[in-house]
Design an enzyme around this catalytic site. Structure first.
Site, PDB file in Angstrom:
ATOM      1  N   CYS A 114      -1.986  27.635  71.247  1.00 50.50           N
ATOM      2  CA  CYS A 114      -0.844  27.513  70.466  1.00 50.50           C
ATOM      3  C   CYS A 114      -0.908  28.439  68.969  1.00 50.50           C
ATOM      4  O   CYS A 114      -1.039  29.480  69.522  1.00 50.50           O
ATOM      5  CB  CYS A 114      -0.336  26.299  69.668  1.00 50.50           C
ATOM      6  SG  CYS A 114       1.246  26.006  68.777  1.00 50.50           S
ATOM      7  N   HIS A 209       0.392  22.542  74.327  1.00 47.08           N
ATOM      8  CA  HIS A 209      -1.166  21.833  73.930  1.00 47.08           C
ATOM      9  C   HIS A 209      -1.292  21.344  74.874  1.00 47.08           C
ATOM     10  O   HIS A 209      -1.139  19.904  75.475  1.00 47.08           O
ATOM     11  CB  HIS A 209       0.002  21.069  72.496  1.00 47.08           C
ATOM     12  CG  HIS A 209      -0.078  21.346  71.509  1.00 47.08           C
ATOM     13  ND1 HIS A 209      -0.918  21.546  70.262  1.00 47.08           N
ATOM     14  CD2 HIS A 209       1.195  22.179  71.033  1.00 47.08           C
ATOM     15  CE1 HIS A 209      -0.795  22.212  69.100  1.00 47.08           C
ATOM     16  NE2 HIS A 209       0.853  22.805  69.413  1.00 47.08           N
ATOM     17  N   GLU A 211      -4.221  19.833  74.802  1.00 50.71           N
ATOM     18  CA  GLU A 211      -4.571  17.768  74.379  1.00 50.71           C
ATOM     19  C   GLU A 211      -3.578  17.061  74.103  1.00 50.71           C
ATOM     20  O   GLU A 211      -3.849  16.435  74.590  1.00 50.71           O
ATOM     21  CB  GLU A 211      -5.631  18.370  73.068  1.00 50.71           C
ATOM     22  CG  GLU A 211      -4.203  18.894  72.152  1.00 50.71           C
ATOM     23  CD  GLU A 211      -3.739  19.677  71.714  1.00 50.71           C
ATOM     24  OE1 GLU A 211      -2.642  19.758  70.871  1.00 50.71           O
ATOM     25  OE2 GLU A 211      -3.492  20.720  72.550  1.00 50.71           O
TER      26      GLU A 211
END
Length: 230
Positions: A114, A209, A211
């Protein structure tokens, strides 16, 4: 031996936990857990007041992740501030740009997430669009999602060769690509969702993202590229 992957962190003037409220360097747990799930060892890299220390830090790492976070200060890419751009994170900008420069110079595998992808673009002379709609959930503190499509013939396409629905939360994106970068994935509205640097090394940025999701392929590729010889 598992490769050591450094992950940059936030730097907040005030954060609260337990009975404490203090300045803090912090990072959502999704980042280090994704590194660990992908076979790496995670080391958090808080901003250093001396960006010249970045080369020494990168020299001790096998791979580097530049994490998501606040908007990049527009002065970094020669633009006037849009009223919708967030407050500057000057110390973090300076530190993470120095980390990127050091990683590129050393050939250290690099993944930008990002903001990290946006900073990679800026570090290589590119620019950003300071605001777009439709890439968040619309609810503060919650991630949205949308599909991204790979560009055939790219590193990203080799890793994820089909359309993928990804967790997303951003309102800025790549405008003019930085020197040597190739766009390797797009959203359905044409937003650049991944960039990569040509060459034998591993330099990749993704706008979403990972994660916050279950797909580990992008991070696993970084960890594998970072594995020490033998």
């Amino acid at each position: 031996m598992k490769p050591l992957i450094g992950v940059s962190t936030y730097l907040e003037a005030s954060a609260a936990w337990g009975t404490w409220e203090l300045p803090a360097a912090l990072l959502p747990t999704g980042y280090h857990r994704l590194v660990q799930r992908s076979g790496g060892l995670a080391a958090l890299l808080p901003p250093d007041g001396d960006p010249e220390a970045a080369a020494a830090v990168v020299a001790r790492l096998d791979g580097l992740v530049i994490a998501g976070g606040p908007d990049v200060e527009p002065v970094r890419y020669g633009a006037d501030r849009d009223p919708r751009t967030g407050p500057p994170a000057c110390e973090r900008d300076a530190w993470e740009l120095a980390l990127i420069d050091a990683a590129l110079a050393a050939g250290t595998p690099l993944l930008g997430i990002c903001r990290g992808m946006q900073l990679l673009n800026v570090a290589l002379g590119g620019t950003l669009v300071q605001h777009l709609d439709g890439h968040t959930s619309g609810t503060p503190g919650r991630f949205g999602e949308h599909p991204v499509k790979p560009v055939p013939g790219t590193l990203y396409n080799d890793l994820i060769p089909t359309e993928l629905t990804v967790p997303t939360h951003h309102h800025q994106h790549v405008d003019r690509l930085g020197k040597g970068l190739t766009a390797s994935a797009y959203a359905t509205d044409g937003t650049v969702e991944a960039v990569e640097l040509a060459g034998p090394g591993f330099t990749l940025g993704v706008q979403w993202h990972p994660e916050m999701g279950e797909d580990v392929r992008v991070m696993t590729a970084l960890v594998q590229a970072s594995a020490p010889p033998g």
